[in-house]
Design an enzyme around this catalytic site. Structure first.
Site, PDB file in Angstrom:
ATOM      1  N   LYS A  55      10.974  -8.088   5.189  1.00  0.00           N
ATOM      2  CA  LYS A  55      11.973  -7.467   4.962  1.00  0.00           C
ATOM      3  C   LYS A  55      12.444  -7.249   7.050  1.00  0.00           C
ATOM      4  O   LYS A  55      12.926  -7.059   6.625  1.00  0.00           O
ATOM      5  CB  LYS A  55      10.856  -5.917   4.883  1.00  0.00           C
ATOM      6  CG  LYS A  55      10.872  -5.708   3.588  1.00  0.00           C
ATOM      7  CD  LYS A  55      10.117  -4.296   3.499  1.00  0.00           C
ATOM      8  CE  LYS A  55       9.568  -4.469   1.998  1.00  0.00           C
ATOM      9  NZ  LYS A  55       8.467  -3.470   1.565  1.00  0.00           N
ATOM     10  N   GLN A  99       4.218   0.784   5.007  1.00  0.00           N
ATOM     11  CA  GLN A  99       3.596  -0.487   4.191  1.00  0.00           C
ATOM     12  C   GLN A  99       2.548   0.016   3.448  1.00  0.00           C
ATOM     13  O   GLN A  99       1.684   0.905   3.864  1.00  0.00           O
ATOM     14  CB  GLN A  99       3.783  -1.747   4.739  1.00  0.00           C
ATOM     15  CG  GLN A  99       3.429  -2.995   3.322  1.00  0.00           C
ATOM     16  CD  GLN A  99       4.999  -3.152   2.395  1.00  0.00           C
ATOM     17  OE1 GLN A  99       5.580  -2.681   2.687  1.00  0.00           O
ATOM     18  NE2 GLN A  99       4.378  -3.501   1.585  1.00  0.00           N
ATOM     19  N   ASP A 122      12.300   3.968   1.505  1.00  0.00           N
ATOM     20  CA  ASP A 122      11.682   4.180  -0.046  1.00  0.00           C
ATOM     21  C   ASP A 122      11.518   5.085  -0.536  1.00  0.00           C
ATOM     22  O   ASP A 122      11.290   5.127  -2.043  1.00  0.00           O
ATOM     23  CB  ASP A 122      10.326   4.018   0.532  1.00  0.00           C
ATOM     24  CG  ASP A 122       9.923   2.404   1.004  1.00  0.00           C
ATOM     25  OD1 ASP A 122      10.341   1.811  -0.297  1.00  0.00           O
ATOM     26  OD2 ASP A 122       8.396   2.520   1.535  1.00  0.00           O
TER      27      ASP A 122
HETATM   28  N1  GUN Z   1       4.057  -1.652  -1.686  1.00  0.00           N
HETATM   29  C1  GUN Z   1       4.744  -2.033  -2.358  1.00  0.00           C
HETATM   30  N2  GUN Z   1       6.064  -1.635  -2.553  1.00  0.00           N
HETATM   31  C2  GUN Z   1       6.834  -0.985  -1.634  1.00  0.00           C
HETATM   32  C3  GUN Z   1       7.104  -0.349  -1.585  1.00  0.00           C
HETATM   33  O1  GUN Z   1       9.059  -0.665  -1.642  1.00  0.00           O
HETATM   34  N3  GUN Z   1       7.386   0.654  -0.622  1.00  0.00           N
HETATM   35  C4  GUN Z   1       6.292   0.243   0.249  1.00  0.00           C
HETATM   36  N4  GUN Z   1       6.820   1.592   1.564  1.00  0.00           N
HETATM   37  N5  GUN Z   1       5.613   0.007  -0.082  1.00  0.00           N
HETATM   38  C5  GUN Z   1       5.392  -0.586  -1.247  1.00  0.00           C
END
Ligand code: GUN
Length: 304
Positions: A55, A99, A122
């Site tokens: 990311k 995350q 998100d």
């Molecule tokens: N863990 C797995 N996919 C995601 C996501 O799209 N966002 C977040 N914050 N954690 C994740």
């Protein structure tokens, strides 16, 4: 020997990332800050670390201000909330991503609630989730957005089509079902949300014009669960042991690809299907947040 059209999520993700980078140039040309994204990683789960690193790289390539916050496994919930509060108050940050999963001693929803809804790129905050339910503008989780984008830009009609979503997670299945059932472009689908307790799952899947697997189980969808000519979207990313692979494992989806591609009309590969789109849509959500902070409506995507 497959016959299905392969839906190239990787190429589409690159296109979207180029569009976002152009959006960044425009917003800066107008004298505004570049979009800023903070990704918070607690502990050192290797898969989470990989995602956060990817990311960060995507942000920098798109011209974003990118902040990576790393906190140790034994961080307390209050320390994490403090960090989130600091990012909420930081005007250079337009998107905050914590995350998941978090260590077991931290309550994920308490942390997600601590993020300002306007920075929750998100789309996990209850305010954003609620806005999706009632059709108000707000952030939508990135993987569902990526699936919809892939369907739209691949010319796969959703209106009136019987669409089966396998999996009811807050991150993928539930928001995806809502998004595809929404009125308008990329929506208007007849959605059936299935899960581990669904009776007669195989026969429901076999009726699907669009079959979306987000159930988190390797090769769960067999070839005989796919209607001939259906569009099959595989959201799964599962590790399976493979001693011949470089790292001792390989990534496979929730769909038995080799069998399904012989029956489907279109199918996403794993890797290279939905996965890359999640990051592209995260960038797009963050750009939208920056545009909103600059008092502009999005030039990139309808909120719908
Ligand atoms: N863990 C797995 N996919 C995601 C996501 O799209 N966002 C977040 N914050 N954690 C994740």
């Amino acid at each position: 020997m497959g016959q299905a059209r392969i839906l190239d999520g990787k190429a589409l993700a690159q296109t979207i990332r180029t569009e976002v980078a152009e959006g960044v140039r425009q917003i800066e040309a107008q004298g505004n800050r570049p979009p800023g994204l903070a990704a918070v990683l607690v502990g050192d789960d290797p898969a989470s670390r990989t995602y956060v690193t990817m990311k960060g790289k995507a942000c920098r390539e798109a011209g974003f201000h990118s902040v990576q916050v790393e906190m140790p496994e034994d961080t307390s919930q209050e320390e994490l909330l403090d960090k989130v509060r600091g990012l909420n108050a930081d005007p250079s940050i337009h998107g905050i991503l914590v995350q998941l999963p978090l260590p077991a001693h931290i309550d994920e929803m308490t942390v997600v609630r601590g993020i300002l809804p306007e920075k929750d790129v998100d789309g996990l905050h209850p305010v954003n989730a609620g806005n999706l339910v009632i059709g108000l503008p707000g952030f939508v989780p990135c993987t569902p957005l990526g699936v919809r984008e892939l369907l739209m830009r691949s010319g796969i009609e959703t209106a009136g089509r019987f669409t089966v979503v396998l999996g009811r997670s807050n991150l993928v299945g539930k928001p995806l079902a809502l998004l595809l059932a929404r009125k308008g472009k990329g929506g208007d689908a007849t959605v059936c949300l299935c899960h581990s307790r669904t009776s007669d799952l195989a026969s429901i899947c076999r009726q699907a014009d669009i079959l979306i697997a987000a159930i988190g189980r390797a090769h769960f969808v067999k070839g005989d669960m796919v209607k001939p000519g259906a569009s099959v979207i595989d959201v799964g990313i599962n590790r399976i042991d493979d001693p011949s692979a470089k790292r001792g494992y390989r990534l496979v989806g929730d769909v038995d690809y080799a069998a399904a591609e012989k029956v489907a009309g279109a199918i996403t590969p794993v890797p290279g299907g939905v996965g890359p789109l999640t990051i592209a849509m995260l960038l797009r959500n963050t750009l939208e947040s920056a545009l909103a902070a600059a008092g502009q409506h999005s030039a990139v995507t309808p909120k719908g």
